[in-house]
Motif scaffolding. Structure first.
Motif, PDB file in Angstrom:
ATOM      1  N   ALA A 140       0.556  -1.443   0.068  1.00  0.00           N
ATOM      2  CA  ALA A 140       0.223   0.275  -0.021  1.00  0.00           C
ATOM      3  C   ALA A 140       0.794   1.152  -0.211  1.00  0.00           C
ATOM      4  CB  ALA A 140      -0.769  -0.364   1.012  1.00  0.00           C
ATOM      5  N   VAL A 141       1.963   1.477   0.497  1.00  0.00           N
ATOM      6  CA  VAL A 141       3.395   2.314   0.866  1.00  0.00           C
ATOM      7  C   VAL A 141       3.332   2.727  -0.688  1.00  0.00           C
ATOM      8  CG1 VAL A 141       4.976   3.428   2.200  1.00  0.00           C
ATOM      9  CG2 VAL A 141       2.903   2.672   3.163  1.00  0.00           C
ATOM     10  N   GLY A 142       4.145   1.784  -1.190  1.00  0.00           N
ATOM     11  CA  GLY A 142       4.777   1.561  -2.307  1.00  0.00           C
ATOM     12  C   GLY A 142       3.592   2.066  -3.045  1.00  0.00           C
ATOM     13  N   GLU A 143       2.152   1.879  -3.583  1.00  0.00           N
ATOM     14  CA  GLU A 143       1.643   3.051  -4.525  1.00  0.00           C
ATOM     15  C   GLU A 143       0.841   4.215  -4.349  1.00  0.00           C
ATOM     16  OE1 GLU A 143       1.353   1.707  -7.410  1.00  0.00           O
ATOM     17  OE2 GLU A 143       2.384   0.049  -7.044  1.00  0.00           O
ATOM     18  N   GLY A 144       1.828   4.568  -3.038  1.00  0.00           N
ATOM     19  CA  GLY A 144       0.862   6.051  -2.581  1.00  0.00           C
ATOM     20  C   GLY A 144       0.556   6.008  -0.775  1.00  0.00           C
ATOM     21  N   ALA A 145       0.030   4.693  -0.681  1.00  0.00           N
ATOM     22  CA  ALA A 145      -0.560   5.562   0.466  1.00  0.00           C
ATOM     23  C   ALA A 145       0.685   6.399   1.284  1.00  0.00           C
ATOM     24  CB  ALA A 145      -0.739   4.425   1.326  1.00  0.00           C
ATOM     25  N   ASN A 146       0.243   7.692   2.066  1.00  0.00           N
ATOM     26  CA  ASN A 146       1.145   7.931   3.245  1.00  0.00           C
ATOM     27  C   ASN A 146       0.049   8.408   4.474  1.00  0.00           C
ATOM     28  OD1 ASN A 146      -0.735  10.367   2.007  1.00  0.00           O
ATOM     29  ND2 ASN A 146       0.893  11.075   0.921  1.00  0.00           N
ATOM     30  N   ARG A 147      -0.649   8.155   4.698  1.00  0.00           N
ATOM     31  CA  ARG A 147      -0.914   8.283   6.402  1.00  0.00           C
ATOM     32  C   ARG A 147      -1.672   7.168   6.908  1.00  0.00           C
ATOM     33  NH1 ARG A 147      -6.727  11.527   5.956  1.00  0.00           N
ATOM     34  NH2 ARG A 147      -6.066  11.915   8.509  1.00  0.00           N
ATOM     35  N   LEU A 148      -1.539   6.770   7.726  1.00  0.00           N
ATOM     36  CA  LEU A 148      -1.099   5.089   8.587  1.00  0.00           C
ATOM     37  C   LEU A 148      -1.882   5.656  10.199  1.00  0.00           C
ATOM     38  CD1 LEU A 148      -1.585   1.706   8.366  1.00  0.00           C
ATOM     39  CD2 LEU A 148       1.485   2.471   9.723  1.00  0.00           C
ATOM     40  N   GLN A 149      -3.159   5.081  10.606  1.00  0.00           N
ATOM     41  CA  GLN A 149      -3.593   5.319  11.976  1.00  0.00           C
ATOM     42  C   GLN A 149      -3.730   4.129  12.826  1.00  0.00           C
ATOM     43  OE1 GLN A 149      -6.966   8.622  11.345  1.00  0.00           O
ATOM     44  NE2 GLN A 149      -5.794   9.686  10.633  1.00  0.00           N
ATOM     45  N   GLY A 150      -2.815   3.504  12.782  1.00  0.00           N
ATOM     46  CA  GLY A 150      -2.959   2.668  14.122  1.00  0.00           C
ATOM     47  C   GLY A 150      -3.656   1.410  13.480  1.00  0.00           C
ATOM     48  N   ILE A 151      -2.957   0.354  14.322  1.00  0.00           N
ATOM     49  CA  ILE A 151      -3.609  -1.109  14.017  1.00  0.00           C
ATOM     50  C   ILE A 151      -3.657  -1.766  14.621  1.00  0.00           C
ATOM     51  CG2 ILE A 151      -2.396  -3.716  13.394  1.00  0.00           C
ATOM     52  CD1 ILE A 151      -0.041  -1.887  11.653  1.00  0.00           C
ATOM     53  N   GLU A 152      -5.431  -2.003  15.256  1.00  0.00           N
ATOM     54  CA  GLU A 152      -5.720  -3.012  16.199  1.00  0.00           C
ATOM     55  C   GLU A 152      -5.499  -4.452  15.991  1.00  0.00           C
ATOM     56  OE1 GLU A 152     -10.403  -3.268  17.610  1.00  0.00           O
ATOM     57  OE2 GLU A 152      -9.844  -2.045  16.247  1.00  0.00           O
ATOM     58  N   PHE A 153      -5.655  -4.795  16.740  1.00  0.00           N
ATOM     59  CA  PHE A 153      -5.379  -6.800  16.323  1.00  0.00           C
ATOM     60  C   PHE A 153      -6.146  -7.509  16.833  1.00  0.00           C
ATOM     61  CE2 PHE A 153      -0.726  -5.916  16.485  1.00  0.00           C
ATOM     62  CZ  PHE A 153      -0.197  -5.879  15.070  1.00  0.00           C
ATOM     63  N   MET A 154      -6.904  -7.932  16.592  1.00  0.00           N
ATOM     64  CA  MET A 154      -8.143  -8.962  17.025  1.00  0.00           C
ATOM     65  C   MET A 154      -8.512 -10.610  16.997  1.00  0.00           C
ATOM     66  SD  MET A 154     -10.852  -6.436  15.233  1.00  0.00           S
ATOM     67  CE  MET A 154     -10.836  -7.014  13.732  1.00  0.00           C
ATOM     68  N   LEU A 155      -9.558 -11.158  17.819  1.00  0.00           N
ATOM     69  CA  LEU A 155      -9.384 -13.032  16.977  1.00  0.00           C
ATOM     70  C   LEU A 155     -10.699 -12.807  16.092  1.00  0.00           C
ATOM     71  CD1 LEU A 155      -9.207 -13.152  21.141  1.00  0.00           C
ATOM     72  CD2 LEU A 155      -7.153 -13.458  19.610  1.00  0.00           C
ATOM     73  N   THR A 156     -10.771 -13.457  15.739  1.00  0.00           N
ATOM     74  CA  THR A 156     -12.132 -14.403  14.943  1.00  0.00           C
ATOM     75  C   THR A 156     -13.080 -14.396  15.480  1.00  0.00           C
ATOM     76  OG1 THR A 156     -10.626 -15.569  13.446  1.00  0.00           O
ATOM     77  CG2 THR A 156     -12.668 -16.001  12.805  1.00  0.00           C
ATOM     78  N   ASP A 157     -13.160 -15.530  16.600  1.00  0.00           N
ATOM     79  CA  ASP A 157     -14.527 -15.466  17.416  1.00  0.00           C
ATOM     80  C   ASP A 157     -14.434 -14.899  18.878  1.00  0.00           C
ATOM     81  OD1 ASP A 157     -16.010 -16.481  18.698  1.00  0.00           O
ATOM     82  OD2 ASP A 157     -16.269 -18.525  18.417  1.00  0.00           O
ATOM     83  N   GLN A 158     -14.170 -13.739  19.033  1.00  0.00           N
ATOM     84  CA  GLN A 158     -14.064 -12.825  20.230  1.00  0.00           C
ATOM     85  C   GLN A 158     -14.911 -13.250  21.326  1.00  0.00           C
ATOM     86  OE1 GLN A 158     -13.818  -8.462  20.210  1.00  0.00           O
ATOM     87  NE2 GLN A 158     -14.042  -8.121  21.574  1.00  0.00           N
TER      88      GLN A 158
END
Length: 237
Positions: A140-158
């Motif tokens: 994504a960054v290589g194709e022009g994405a220049n904004r990143l607002q965090g990553i949230e890790f999750m479980l499939t069956d919360q």
């Protein structure tokens, strides 16, 4: 005073006499037993994350609003194409923000109006294959994405993890109650009430990290923790 009036007063007194004790008994029966113990328990479940939610996007500046918007649209189209090639399904991508404003960052001292415009957008995407997260970000960054607002890790069956944490919270409360009862020299009775305490709104990352795939942006996945709380009230026999 006449005989009839005396009789009436006696009748009223006779009817009123048992009312007070009866009302007192009713009120007492609705109150919690005088001998009880209240304890709070917590349950925690830790597991490796199975998916991730990311907010990334594009921001472009130009002399005119039209030019800024066109540049942003072109860059975002390339990013979306690259995400599709990386295996991100269309239903896992959603536009979450779209802004067009004057470029205040270019304003100078003494200048009444900023020059140019800035157009920006953010998309929220779910990465179902968490091992590919680093490659997805890199693409994504290589194709022009220049904004990143965090990553949230999750479980499939919360929900399943939350229920497991609830069971652990009840067991914790029962163990605490038994300990307190033994220490106080009393006998623990039946459970009178159960109430849930919200001590966690969702999974949270833990510091026990392990790195994602070596290729692409390095990502520390770590573990997520799901918590639950409960309050139990026990009678004391």
């Amino acid at each position: 005073m006449t005989f009839a009036r005396l009789a009436a007063l006696a009748l009223v007194a006779g009817l009123a006499a048992p009312v007070a004790p009866a009302m007192a008994q009713t009120a007492q029966s609705t109150l919690a037993p005088a001998r009880s113990i209240t304890v709070a328990g917590e349950g925690h479940v830790r597991a490796a994350p199975e998916m991730a939610r990311i907010r990334l996007g594009v921001s472009e500046t130009a002399p005119t609003a039209r030019a800024a918007l066109d540049a942003m649209n072109a860059a975002m189209a390339r990013v979306l194409d690259q995400l599709s090639e990386a295996g991100i399904a269309p239903e896992d991508v959603q536009t979450g923000q779209l802004n067009l404003d004057r470029d205040y960052a270019r304003a100078r001292d003494g200048q009444s109006e900023p020059e140019g415009f800035v157009a920006s957008t953010l998309v929220e995407l779910r990465v179902q294959d968490i091992d590919s997260l680093g490659q997805v970000l890199d693409a994504a960054v290589g194709e022009g994405a220049n904004r990143l607002q965090g990553i949230e890790f999750m479980l499939t069956d919360q929900a399943a993890a939350r229920n497991e944490a609830r069971r652990a919270a009840v067991a914790d409360a029962q163990a605490r109650a038994a300990l307190y009862a033994e220490s106080a020299g009393v006998t623990l009775g039946e459970v009178l009430s159960i109430s849930e305490n919200n001590i966690s709104s969702g999974p949270r990352p833990m510091m026990d990290m392990r790195m994602a795939a070596a290729e692409g942006v390095p990502i520390a996945q770590g573990e997520v923790e799901v918590s639950a709380g409960v309050t139990l009230v026990f009678a004391i026999d």
